[in-house]
Write a protein that holds these residues in place. Structure first.
Motif, PDB file in Angstrom:
ATOM      1  N   GLN A  10       1.005  -1.134  -0.058  1.00 21.47           N
ATOM      2  CA  GLN A  10       0.061  -0.018  -0.098  1.00 21.47           C
ATOM      3  C   GLN A  10       0.926   1.186  -0.036  1.00 21.47           C
ATOM      4  N   PRO A  11       0.280   2.280  -0.561  1.00 18.63           N
ATOM      5  CA  PRO A  11       1.130   3.572  -0.442  1.00 18.63           C
ATOM      6  C   PRO A  11       2.020   3.868   0.993  1.00 18.63           C
ATOM      7  N   ASP A  12       1.222   3.824   1.939  1.00 21.18           N
ATOM      8  CA  ASP A  12       1.834   4.235   3.264  1.00 21.18           C
ATOM      9  C   ASP A  12       2.992   3.136   3.391  1.00 21.18           C
ATOM     10  N   LEU A  13       2.922   1.990   3.300  1.00 18.50           N
ATOM     11  CA  LEU A  13       4.051   1.367   3.475  1.00 18.50           C
ATOM     12  C   LEU A  13       5.279   1.295   2.518  1.00 18.50           C
ATOM     13  N   LEU A  14       5.037   1.663   1.090  1.00 12.83           N
ATOM     14  CA  LEU A  14       5.817   2.052   0.326  1.00 12.83           C
ATOM     15  C   LEU A  14       6.711   3.457   0.626  1.00 12.83           C
ATOM     16  N   LYS A  15       5.938   4.219   1.145  1.00 13.74           N
ATOM     17  CA  LYS A  15       6.408   5.461   1.755  1.00 13.74           C
ATOM     18  C   LYS A  15       7.578   5.227   2.651  1.00 13.74           C
ATOM     19  N   ILE A  16       7.107   4.422   3.656  1.00 11.75           N
ATOM     20  CA  ILE A  16       7.952   3.860   4.832  1.00 11.75           C
ATOM     21  C   ILE A  16       9.121   3.345   4.380  1.00 11.75           C
ATOM     22  N   ALA A  25      14.977  -0.824  10.930  1.00 15.57           N
ATOM     23  CA  ALA A  25      14.275  -2.082  11.116  1.00 15.57           C
ATOM     24  C   ALA A  25      12.530  -1.798  10.698  1.00 15.57           C
ATOM     25  N   ILE A  26      11.901  -2.866  10.288  1.00 16.10           N
ATOM     26  CA  ILE A  26      10.778  -2.967  10.326  1.00 16.10           C
ATOM     27  C   ILE A  26      10.211  -4.229  10.841  1.00 16.10           C
ATOM     28  N   VAL A  27       9.047  -4.022  11.474  1.00 13.80           N
ATOM     29  CA  VAL A  27       8.438  -5.347  11.980  1.00 13.80           C
ATOM     30  C   VAL A  27       7.376  -5.887  11.254  1.00 13.80           C
ATOM     31  N   LEU A  28       7.155  -7.190  11.062  1.00  9.53           N
ATOM     32  CA  LEU A  28       6.055  -7.660  10.468  1.00  9.53           C
ATOM     33  C   LEU A  28       5.405  -8.213  11.539  1.00  9.53           C
ATOM     34  N   ALA A  29       4.241  -7.869  12.184  1.00  9.21           N
ATOM     35  CA  ALA A  29       3.736  -8.218  13.315  1.00  9.21           C
ATOM     36  C   ALA A  29       2.666  -9.198  13.311  1.00  9.21           C
ATOM     37  N   ASP A  30       2.589 -10.197  13.953  1.00  9.79           N
ATOM     38  CA  ASP A  30       1.342 -11.232  13.900  1.00  9.79           C
ATOM     39  C   ASP A  30       0.287 -10.547  14.648  1.00  9.79           C
ATOM     40  N   ALA A  31      -1.204 -10.929  14.366  1.00  7.06           N
ATOM     41  CA  ALA A  31      -2.314 -10.450  14.921  1.00  7.06           C
ATOM     42  C   ALA A  31      -2.293 -10.449  16.413  1.00  7.06           C
ATOM     43  N   HIS A  32      -1.565 -11.162  17.197  1.00  6.77           N
ATOM     44  CA  HIS A  32      -1.445 -11.179  18.551  1.00  6.77           C
ATOM     45  C   HIS A  32      -0.445 -10.323  19.297  1.00  6.77           C
ATOM     46  N   GLY A  39       4.805  -0.140  19.722  1.00  4.65           N
ATOM     47  CA  GLY A  39       5.369   1.015  18.672  1.00  4.65           C
ATOM     48  C   GLY A  39       4.940   2.418  19.004  1.00  4.65           C
ATOM     49  N   VAL A  40       5.083   2.769  20.283  1.00  2.00           N
ATOM     50  CA  VAL A  40       4.785   4.128  20.824  1.00  2.00           C
ATOM     51  C   VAL A  40       5.799   5.232  19.790  1.00  2.00           C
ATOM     52  N   ARG A  41       7.047   4.857  19.739  1.00  2.00           N
ATOM     53  CA  ARG A  41       8.011   5.552  18.971  1.00  2.00           C
ATOM     54  C   ARG A  41       8.166   5.254  17.372  1.00  2.00           C
ATOM     55  N   SER A  42       7.270   4.408  17.035  1.00  2.00           N
ATOM     56  CA  SER A  42       7.552   3.963  15.637  1.00  2.00           C
ATOM     57  C   SER A  42       6.271   4.378  14.764  1.00  2.00           C
ATOM     58  N   HIS A  43       6.440   4.267  13.691  1.00  2.00           N
ATOM     59  CA  HIS A  43       5.295   4.311  12.780  1.00  2.00           C
ATOM     60  C   HIS A  43       4.506   2.938  12.731  1.00  2.00           C
ATOM     61  N   VAL A  44       3.284   2.922  13.040  1.00  2.00           N
ATOM     62  CA  VAL A  44       2.474   1.739  12.965  1.00  2.00           C
ATOM     63  C   VAL A  44       1.677   1.937  11.944  1.00  2.00           C
ATOM     64  N   ILE A  45       1.657   0.815  11.123  1.00  2.00           N
ATOM     65  CA  ILE A  45       0.743   0.715   9.916  1.00  2.00           C
ATOM     66  C   ILE A  45      -0.183  -0.586   9.980  1.00  2.00           C
ATOM     67  N   ARG A  46      -1.320  -0.536   9.786  1.00  2.00           N
ATOM     68  CA  ARG A  46      -2.346  -1.536   9.969  1.00  2.00           C
ATOM     69  C   ARG A  46      -2.576  -2.083   8.656  1.00  2.00           C
ATOM     70  N   GLU A 117      11.630  -5.256  22.898  1.00  2.00           N
ATOM     71  CA  GLU A 117      12.182  -3.950  23.060  1.00  2.00           C
ATOM     72  C   GLU A 117      12.909  -3.730  21.736  1.00  2.00           C
ATOM     73  N   GLU A 118      13.436  -4.803  20.861  1.00  2.00           N
ATOM     74  CA  GLU A 118      14.084  -4.522  19.645  1.00  2.00           C
ATOM     75  C   GLU A 118      12.937  -4.079  18.631  1.00  2.00           C
ATOM     76  N   ALA A 119      11.580  -4.422  18.693  1.00  2.00           N
ATOM     77  CA  ALA A 119      10.743  -3.862  17.774  1.00  2.00           C
ATOM     78  C   ALA A 119      10.174  -2.370  18.391  1.00  2.00           C
ATOM     79  N   GLY A 120      10.412  -2.156  19.618  1.00  2.00           N
ATOM     80  CA  GLY A 120      10.297  -0.918  19.990  1.00  2.00           C
ATOM     81  C   GLY A 120      11.189   0.245  19.390  1.00  2.00           C
ATOM     82  N   ARG A 121      12.301  -0.110  18.918  1.00  2.00           N
ATOM     83  CA  ARG A 121      13.395   0.689  18.333  1.00  2.00           C
ATOM     84  C   ARG A 121      13.254   0.600  16.941  1.00  2.00           C
ATOM     85  N   SER A 122      12.280   0.019  16.472  1.00  2.00           N
ATOM     86  CA  SER A 122      12.048  -0.126  14.853  1.00  2.00           C
ATOM     87  C   SER A 122      11.434   1.078  14.448  1.00  2.00           C
ATOM     88  N   TYR A 123      11.641   1.394  13.067  1.00  2.00           N
ATOM     89  CA  TYR A 123      11.391   2.465  12.364  1.00  2.00           C
ATOM     90  C   TYR A 123       9.747   2.334  12.103  1.00  2.00           C
TER      91      TYR A 123
END
Length: 145
Positions: A10-16, A25-32, A39-46, A117-123
């Protein structure tokens, strides 16, 4: 429409992905996964409803893995004593090998809270609808050679 861009991106992910620099780093996270709180300090895309495997395949068509780190790919390890099967890890290895042959040795494992912790430092954290347990994956972007 753009040529050569997988339609799942999607456009938002392409921009990121475009904004990310070497070592980001980028995290691909499961539904859990607690994407919003981690991701308080990261971009979060749904990407609700979307499984990770085809998304991983599309992302790896667009970005290289970091060649300057021992583990450019990190998976969340099982909690000790948890006996759930993780066939998704083998499918991830196949996708990675298709795009970055010989990089499977660069797949590291992180304990659950170390992964958070590592995910929290991701972009960026991409919150997917992936139902498999322990399907979370961190990808560190490299440089194009």
């Amino acid at each position: 429409m753009l040529k050569g861009i997988p339609p799942i991106i999607q456009p938002d992910l392409l921009k990121i992905l475009s904004e990310m620099g070497h070592g980001d780093a980028i995290v691909l996270a499961d539904a859990h996964f607690p994407a919003e709180s981690v991701g308080v300090r990261s971009h979060v895309i749904r990407y609700d409803g979307q499984p990770i495997e085809p998304l991983l395949d599309a992302v790896l068509q667009l970005i290289p893995l970091d060649q300057y780190t021992e583990h450019p790919v990190l998976l969340m390890d099982k909690v000790p004593g948890d006996t759930v099967d993780t066939p998704i890890w083998d499918r991830y290895r196949q996708v990675i090998d298709r795009h970055e042959p010989g990089k499977q040795a660069g797949i590291g494992m992180l304990e659950r809270f170390a992964f958070y912790e590592e995910a929290g430092r991701s972009y960026c954290i991409v919150a997917t609808g992936e139902q498999s347990q322990y399907a979370n994956i961190i990808i560190r972007k490299g440089v194009i050679r």
